[in-house]
Write a protein that holds these residues in place. Structure first.
Motif, PDB file in Angstrom:
ATOM      1  N   GLU A   1      -1.441  26.022   2.403  1.00  0.00           N
ATOM      2  CA  GLU A   1      -1.591  27.446   2.072  1.00  0.00           C
ATOM      3  C   GLU A   1      -0.501  28.203   2.802  1.00  0.00           C
ATOM      4  OE1 GLU A   1      -5.638  28.335   3.234  1.00  0.00           O
ATOM      5  OE2 GLU A   1      -6.318  28.090   1.175  1.00  0.00           O
TER       6      GLU A   1
ATOM      7  N   SER B   1     -12.183  20.315   0.438  1.00  0.00           N
ATOM      8  CA  SER B   1     -11.138  19.601   1.171  1.00  0.00           C
ATOM      9  C   SER B   1     -11.676  18.558   2.145  1.00  0.00           C
ATOM     10  CB  SER B   1     -10.276  20.613   1.939  1.00  0.00           C
ATOM     11  OG  SER B   1      -9.794  21.617   1.087  1.00  0.00           O
TER      12      SER B   1
ATOM     13  N   ARG C   1     -18.319  25.895  -2.343  1.00  0.00           N
ATOM     14  CA  ARG C   1     -17.248  24.992  -1.919  1.00  0.00           C
ATOM     15  C   ARG C   1     -17.749  23.548  -1.855  1.00  0.00           C
ATOM     16  NH1 ARG C   1     -12.872  27.344  -0.013  1.00  0.00           N
ATOM     17  NH2 ARG C   1     -12.264  25.434   1.074  1.00  0.00           N
TER      18      ARG C   1
ATOM     19  N   ASP D   1     -10.002  22.862  -8.948  1.00  0.00           N
ATOM     20  CA  ASP D   1      -8.651  23.424  -9.009  1.00  0.00           C
ATOM     21  C   ASP D   1      -8.676  24.937  -9.140  1.00  0.00           C
ATOM     22  OD1 ASP D   1      -7.826  20.854  -8.966  1.00  0.00           O
ATOM     23  OD2 ASP D   1      -7.302  20.733 -11.095  1.00  0.00           O
TER      24      ASP D   1
ATOM     25  N   SER E   1     -11.603  29.211  -6.806  1.00  0.00           N
ATOM     26  CA  SER E   1     -11.621  30.636  -6.454  1.00  0.00           C
ATOM     27  C   SER E   1     -12.029  31.486  -7.649  1.00  0.00           C
ATOM     28  CB  SER E   1     -10.250  31.091  -5.958  1.00  0.00           C
ATOM     29  OG  SER E   1      -9.990  30.489  -4.713  1.00  0.00           O
TER      30      SER E   1
ATOM     31  N   MET F   1      -0.499  32.300 -15.588  1.00  0.00           N
ATOM     32  CA  MET F   1      -0.869  30.980 -16.079  1.00  0.00           C
ATOM     33  C   MET F   1      -2.375  30.912 -16.300  1.00  0.00           C
ATOM     34  SD  MET F   1       1.473  28.109 -14.343  1.00  0.00           S
ATOM     35  CE  MET F   1       1.712  28.597 -12.672  1.00  0.00           C
TER      36      MET F   1
ATOM     37  N   GLN G   1      -5.763  28.232 -17.665  1.00  0.00           N
ATOM     38  CA  GLN G   1      -6.134  26.834 -17.487  1.00  0.00           C
ATOM     39  C   GLN G   1      -5.616  25.966 -18.632  1.00  0.00           C
ATOM     40  OE1 GLN G   1     -10.260  28.408 -16.461  1.00  0.00           O
ATOM     41  NE2 GLN G   1     -10.396  26.189 -16.345  1.00  0.00           N
TER      42      GLN G   1
ATOM     43  N   LYS H   1       2.961  27.963 -19.181  1.00  0.00           N
ATOM     44  CA  LYS H   1       2.414  26.666 -18.779  1.00  0.00           C
ATOM     45  C   LYS H   1       0.974  26.810 -18.284  1.00  0.00           C
ATOM     46  CE  LYS H   1       5.686  25.053 -16.047  1.00  0.00           C
ATOM     47  NZ  LYS H   1       6.254  24.109 -15.086  1.00  0.00           N
TER      48      LYS H   1
ATOM     49  N   ARG I   1      -3.030  25.708 -12.949  1.00  0.00           N
ATOM     50  CA  ARG I   1      -3.796  24.581 -12.441  1.00  0.00           C
ATOM     51  C   ARG I   1      -4.330  24.765 -11.042  1.00  0.00           C
ATOM     52  NH1 ARG I   1      -0.674  20.993 -16.205  1.00  0.00           N
ATOM     53  NH2 ARG I   1      -2.387  19.536 -16.494  1.00  0.00           N
ATOM     54  N   LYS I   2      -4.034  25.854 -10.401  1.00  0.00           N
ATOM     55  CA  LYS I   2      -4.458  25.933  -9.012  1.00  0.00           C
ATOM     56  C   LYS I   2      -4.854  27.347  -8.620  1.00  0.00           C
ATOM     57  CE  LYS I   2      -3.006  25.007  -4.349  1.00  0.00           C
ATOM     58  NZ  LYS I   2      -1.866  25.146  -3.463  1.00  0.00           N
ATOM     59  N   ASP I   3      -6.078  27.509  -8.238  1.00  0.00           N
ATOM     60  CA  ASP I   3      -6.544  28.768  -7.675  1.00  0.00           C
ATOM     61  C   ASP I   3      -7.706  28.403  -6.765  1.00  0.00           C
ATOM     62  OD1 ASP I   3      -7.248  31.308  -7.023  1.00  0.00           O
ATOM     63  OD2 ASP I   3      -8.014  31.859  -8.996  1.00  0.00           O
ATOM     64  N   VAL I   4      -7.338  27.982  -5.579  1.00  0.00           N
ATOM     65  CA  VAL I   4      -8.371  27.457  -4.693  1.00  0.00           C
ATOM     66  C   VAL I   4      -7.975  27.733  -3.243  1.00  0.00           C
ATOM     67  CG1 VAL I   4      -7.294  25.161  -4.791  1.00  0.00           C
ATOM     68  CG2 VAL I   4      -9.655  25.369  -4.029  1.00  0.00           C
ATOM     69  N   ILE I   5      -8.963  28.061  -2.449  1.00  0.00           N
ATOM     70  CA  ILE I   5      -8.723  28.258  -1.020  1.00  0.00           C
ATOM     71  C   ILE I   5      -8.988  26.918  -0.352  1.00  0.00           C
ATOM     72  CG2 ILE I   5      -9.583  29.417   1.061  1.00  0.00           C
ATOM     73  CD1 ILE I   5     -10.384  31.768  -0.913  1.00  0.00           C
ATOM     74  N   ALA I   6      -7.960  26.365   0.302  1.00  0.00           N
ATOM     75  CA  ALA I   6      -8.106  25.009   0.832  1.00  0.00           C
ATOM     76  C   ALA I   6      -8.983  24.987   2.079  1.00  0.00           C
ATOM     77  CB  ALA I   6      -6.730  24.421   1.136  1.00  0.00           C
ATOM     78  N   LYS I   7      -8.767  25.988   2.957  1.00  0.00           N
ATOM     79  CA  LYS I   7      -9.489  25.964   4.236  1.00  0.00           C
ATOM     80  C   LYS I   7     -10.439  27.131   4.316  1.00  0.00           C
ATOM     81  CE  LYS I   7      -6.562  23.723   7.628  1.00  0.00           C
ATOM     82  NZ  LYS I   7      -5.984  23.834   8.945  1.00  0.00           N
TER      83      LYS I   7
ATOM     84  N   LEU J   1     -10.157  37.416  -1.930  1.00  0.00           N
ATOM     85  CA  LEU J   1     -10.573  36.970  -3.252  1.00  0.00           C
ATOM     86  C   LEU J   1     -11.119  38.145  -4.072  1.00  0.00           C
ATOM     87  CD1 LEU J   1     -10.781  34.515  -5.044  1.00  0.00           C
ATOM     88  CD2 LEU J   1     -12.997  33.999  -4.048  1.00  0.00           C
TER      89      LEU J   1
ATOM     90  N   LYS K   1      -9.709  39.614  -7.534  1.00  0.00           N
ATOM     91  CA  LYS K   1     -10.549  39.818  -8.701  1.00  0.00           C
ATOM     92  C   LYS K   1     -10.367  41.232  -9.249  1.00  0.00           C
ATOM     93  CE  LYS K   1     -15.274  39.477 -10.325  1.00  0.00           C
ATOM     94  NZ  LYS K   1     -16.682  39.327  -9.982  1.00  0.00           N
TER      95      LYS K   1
END
Lengths: 390, 602
Positions: A203, A249, A327, A380, A383, B525, B527, B547, B550-556, B569, B573
């Motif tokens: 990130e 994750s 999550r 994917d 959010s 983009m 989906q 295109k 493919r990615k819209d995510v909070i990793a941590k 977020l 929105k």
């Protein structure tokens, strides 16, 4: 997951040898040992102070603490004696469950057999090691202070010291890291057979070195489709190695999920101590200043350093719960939801149902009698799905 | 007449950015009518939007009292003028109410194209022109060269031009002394038949329509029955007065005076700019010359954005119309956008102003569709239809031919840009009538051009290709048969009617490609892959693909992240709410205007 009255403790150690290029957590690099010593003093004062309110010295003997997480920063930067003192202060101040999960984060290259033995002795029973990559060039881009060989040697030392619950952190989507390098890292990490794995998509946070380099064109961002390819390859690989994917994750061997982190995702109470630490207790959020000297100054005069607090409304807690619980791969349990919030899930979100069903039709979300959840494919765009309920 | 000796009616004209409004502020301040602390940054530009863009849209007129060194007290009526090609007619009516015009020239910049255009408007009205050099406090000021330029290019004596600084308040009194000395006092017979020019009007919640007027002959007072000669409507005068500033009632307005009249008019459209007011029982024989009926040149659809209420937009449009006679609207429906309005404007800037007003002053989220001119469609059976909305174009098999509006475009540019601008005009299907040198360095080009080429982005392109020195004036001359086609845009195979436009066949391919490329940049983009196609009838002429997202995510997300990342977020929105969903494709609002913006690299 039913809400318990148990408490989790988070202890923040905001010191690092140097700042990693992707990191936007609060930590100070290059501090001297005198500052760290003062900090540990303050931390112990704070632990004892809260012990008087939520722990052993409170009227009812306090709440049962069943998880402790010492994070950073780089907690292993402290002397073993300092770490032991922090843990023993916790034991002296709180009613700690006999089977409590007591985790500590550490960086490869900061561990020695002596330190590890001291951690064990102090009661720490879980380690979380910031591996990030097993490729030297990628580690260098990330600004990490260790090499792949440190991971292997430190991991062995930890096992030898008796740690049978170890997490390894790895990152993907890092500039300079292609699919082959990623696969190689994952294979090397899996060869160590850790009980738990955290795998984070990079990130880009403002204020980090990566952000600066990206903005100036020195680095190129990984294409989202590459990032997702790495993620899904990881999940499939973990399936084949006996790990359970349980949060966006995170994956663990059966029985080895991180109980402390699950408190965050289940919206259970936790008390965060140390500079920049956040707490959530009885629907109140509060936090300490992101400033070691402010924090220390407060506690030197015996005053709590809290500089922000907020009482959650019913809606706040509701959306906090959605935000974290979705999550988890198991998602939101309808029964649990109804018990916490006094209303049925689809009663609260009747107006979002049609849209949620569109996501279900697309295979991004799922629902059964028990609950609703985001599917692996839907992760994917987690959010987007979470935002549906915000 | 004695009282007329002490009146001066004048405007200030200038190129944008030459400091007209700041100077006007200083003048008002010097004559002591508005305390400094009560002044917003620039008194005359009092719409927020105007201040931001540094241009004047809505006229402000102020009556000032000036104590001259000659021992007399003068009434100065400062009549402001709007500053854009869309409002040329309004400018000319303001000038027609004056005897003189102060020509402000930035002494660091010299004479510029728009200065010329404004000077010509003033000369057309036979005004005395008083040049004045502004910004003389700046180190880069070059007064002598600027004076020489004014003399060479405009042909008026500029050696004694007052040197001023609006910003620093330098030379203001000298300027006003010159105004008194140089500009003629108004004449006109106060005993004659009433003849008064409407040069502006505004709507006031308490008084109804307030007409701003210059009395040429005669006198008007409360109780008079007046007649507006072009609309032929009659009203009883309920109040007359002067702008001091603010409305200060007086007994009457006499020949030579500038002031306001209230007469229970319901909307400003009833008091048309340029119309002549006379007394019903003793009317003048001829109206004042120069009256033009408001004609909408550009139409577009305005629709409530997602989550916005139709009624809210309707209320706001009604309020705007009450105060803007040049703005028209009526309900219409779009397949893609639902219920909305077809709106008519003087030009593209006028359209942008209205849209921004809706967004800022009324806090509404709206979507505007591609602007269009009015086409005349001649059917096989000989009947004619006027089409403002490309979507309404009848089936091609029923059409004999289509005619489009042609304008006479006068373009003034420094000579070094002649080549570039001739190329631009040719590319926009312009037909050169002639070209003349105004001075050794300045050229005027006269073209006939299809209006639909002018409205898209011609003005932006002209400005861009002449580094801002080019100016444009245009007026409608006729309808002309033309080879036009309807260009449609499909998103994910669905036709989005709001994007449809009518273009010349020779331009269809380029425009189709441009629109597809623009939309590709703007549409986020999804989906799934989103094909963007431009088509004429069934034939796809351009295509781009967004295109898959493919990615819209909070990793941590751990303890301290929850509040902070949740807020992020929520914000994200909020941003998405400003998008409009078409079938399965979300389109940001700005897409509708961005496809029209000039892009030099295209």
């Amino acid at each position: 997951m039913m809400k318990t009255n148990n408490l989790g403790l988070y202890i923040h150690i905001p010191f690092c040898l140097k700042k990693c290029h992707y990191c936007d957590f609060y930590s100070e690099a290059g501090t001297d040992s005198a500052i760290r010593a003062k900090y540990v003093d303050s931390l112990c004062s704070e632990i004892a102070w809260y012990g008087g309110r939520l722990g052993l010295a409170s009227e009812d003997g306090g709440r049962l603490v069943d998880t402790v997480f010492i994070g950073g920063g780089t907690p292993s930067i402290l002397d073993a004696g300092q770490t032991a003192r922090i843990v023993s202060t916790i034991f002296d101040s709180f009613r700690v469950a006999e089977d409590a999960e007591i985790s500590m984060e550490c960086n490869p290259a900061t561990l020695t057999a002596e330190k590890l033995a001291a951690y064990r002795k102090a009661g720490i029973n879980r380690l979380s090691m910031g591996v990030q990559s097993m490729e030297p060039s990628v580690l260098e881009i990330m600004g990490r202070a260790h090499g792949p060989e440190d991971v292997i040697s430190n991991f062995r030392l930890a096992r030898e010291a008796g740690f049978d619950n170890i997490n390894l952190d790895v990152m993907f989507g890092v500039p300079g890291q292609d699919m082959e390098i990623w696969k190689d890292t994952v294979h090397k990490v899996l060869a160590l057979e850790p009980e738990h794995l955290s795998f984070y998509s990079l990130e880009l946070a403002e204020g980090t070195e990566f952000y600066r380099r990206l903005a100036s064109g020195q680095l190129k961002e990984t294409a989202p489709e590459k990032d997702r390819e790495m993620y899904h390859w990881m999940l499939e690989t973990l399936d084949g190695c006996g790990y359970e994917h349980y949060e966006i994750s995170n994956a663990a061997k059966p029985g080895c999920r991180c109980r402390h982190n699950l408190k965050y995702w289940n919206l259970e109470d936790y008390l965060g101590l140390g500079a920049a630490a956040h707490s959530f207790i009885a629907d109140k959020r509060f936090s300490n200043p992101e400033d070691v000297s402010k924090y220390v100054d407060s506690w030197q005069t015996g005053n709590p350093a809290v500089d922000w607090h907020q009482e959650n409304t019913w809606e706040d807690s509701l959306t906090d719960y959605i935000f974290t619980a979705l999550r988890k791969t198991e998602g939101i349990g309808k029964k649990d939801f109804a018990e916490r919030f006094g209303r049925e899930f689809w009663d609260v979100f009747a107006d979002r149902r049609a849209e949620f069903e569109e996501y279900m039709a697309a295979g991004d979300a799922a629902e059964d009698n028990e609950g609703v959840c985001i599917t692996r494919k839907g992760m994917d765009i987690a959010s987007e799905l979470i935002a549906l309920f915000l | 007449m004695d009282y007329q000796k002490y009146i001066r009616n004048f405007s200030i004209i200038a190129h944008i950015d030459h400091g007209k409004s700041t100077l006007a502020d200083r003048i008002i301040e010097k004559t002591g009518l508005v305390a400094q602390r009560d002044m917003k940054e620039q008194f005359l530009d009092n719409m927020e939007l105007e201040r931001e863009r540094g241009i004047t849209i809505k006229l402000q007129t102020t009556r000032l009292v000036f104590q001259s060194k000659d021992g007399n007290e003068y009434i100065l009526n400062l009549i402001d003028t709007p500053g854009h090609v869309d409002f040329t007619y309004e400018v000319s009516r303001s000038l027609a109410a004056c005897e003189g015009a102060v020509l402000v020239v930035d002494s660091t910049q010299g004479v510029e194209a728009q200065t010329m255009a404004n000077v010509y408007l003033a000369l057309e009205q036979d005004l005395e022109i008083l040049p004045c050099l502004n910004k003389i406090d700046l180190a880069s000021s070059r007064p002598q060269e600027t004076k020489d330029e004014i003399e060479e290019m405009i042909g008026i004596d500029a050696q004694d031009a007052p040197l001023v600084s609006g910003k620093e308040g330098i030379g203001i009194e000298d300027l006003l002394e010159e105004v008194v000395k140089r500009f003629p006092a108004p004449d006109g017979d106060p005993e004659g038949k009433l003849k008064a020019l409407i040069f502006d009007s505004v709507y006031d919640n308490y008084k109804g329509v307030v007409i701003y007027t210059r009395v040429m002959d005669g006198e008007v007072k409360v109780g008079d029955m007046i007649r507006l000669m072009n609309t032929k409507k009659k009203y009883e005068v309920t109040e007359v007065g002067v702008m001091a500033p603010g409305h200060v009632p007086t007994r009457s307005l006499r020949a030579g005076e500038v002031g306001y009249i209230c007469a229970s008019l319901k909307q400003v459209a009833d008091a048309r700019v340029g119309d002549t007011i006379t007394l019903d029982k003793n009317p003048t024989d001829e109206p004042l010359p120069g009256y033009k009926k408001v004609q909408s040149m550009v139409y577009c659809g305005i629709y409530p954005a997602e989550g916005e209420k139709y009624e809210g937009v309707k209320d706001a449009l009604e309020k705007l119309q009450v105060n803007d006679a040049a703005f028209l609207f009526e309900p219409e429906t779009s397949q893609a956008l639902g219920f909305g309005f077809r709106c008519g404007f003087l030009g593209l800037l006028h359209m942008e102003i209205i849209v921004e007003c809706l967004e800022r002053e009324f806090g509404l989220a709206v979507i505007t569709t591609s602007p269009s001119v009015v086409y005349k469609v001649v059917m096989n059976d000989g009947t004619e239809e006027m089409i403002q909305n490309p979507t309404n174009l009848p089936d091609l098999t029923l059409i004999k031919h289509i005619e489009e509006p042609i304008v006479k475009a006068d373009i003034m540019i420094p000579k070094e840009y002649v080549g570039a601008i001739m190329e631009l005009c040719q590319e926009r299907r312009g037909n050169m009538i002639h070209m003349e040198y105004i001075t050794e360095t300045r050229v005027q080009l006269h073209y006939e051009m299809p209006l639909n080429e002018v409205i898209y982005d011609f003005f932006d392109a002209l400005k861009s290709k002449t580094r801002g020195y080019g100016s444009l004036d245009y007026e409608f001359i006729r309808y002309q048969k033309s080879n036009l086609v309807k260009l449609d845009v499909l998103l994910n195979k669905d036709l989005v009617d709001a994007f449809s436009m009518i273009v010349h066949e020779s331009k269809a391919y380029n425009r189709g490609r441009f629109v597809c490329q623009k939309l590709k940049e703007i549409i986020p983009m999804h989906q799934f892959e989103v094909p963007i196609q431009a088509a004429i009838g069934q034939k796809v002429i351009a295509r781009e693909t967004v295109k898959a997202f493919r990615k819209d995510v909070i990793a941590k997300c751990y303890g301290g992240d929850i509040s902070r990342k949740k807020k992020l977020l929520e914000k994200q929105k909020e941003g998405k709410k400003r998008m409009r969903q078409f079938g399965t494709v979300e389109v940001p609002q700005e897409a509708f205007t961005a496809v029209l913006k000039y892009d030099e690299n295209k």
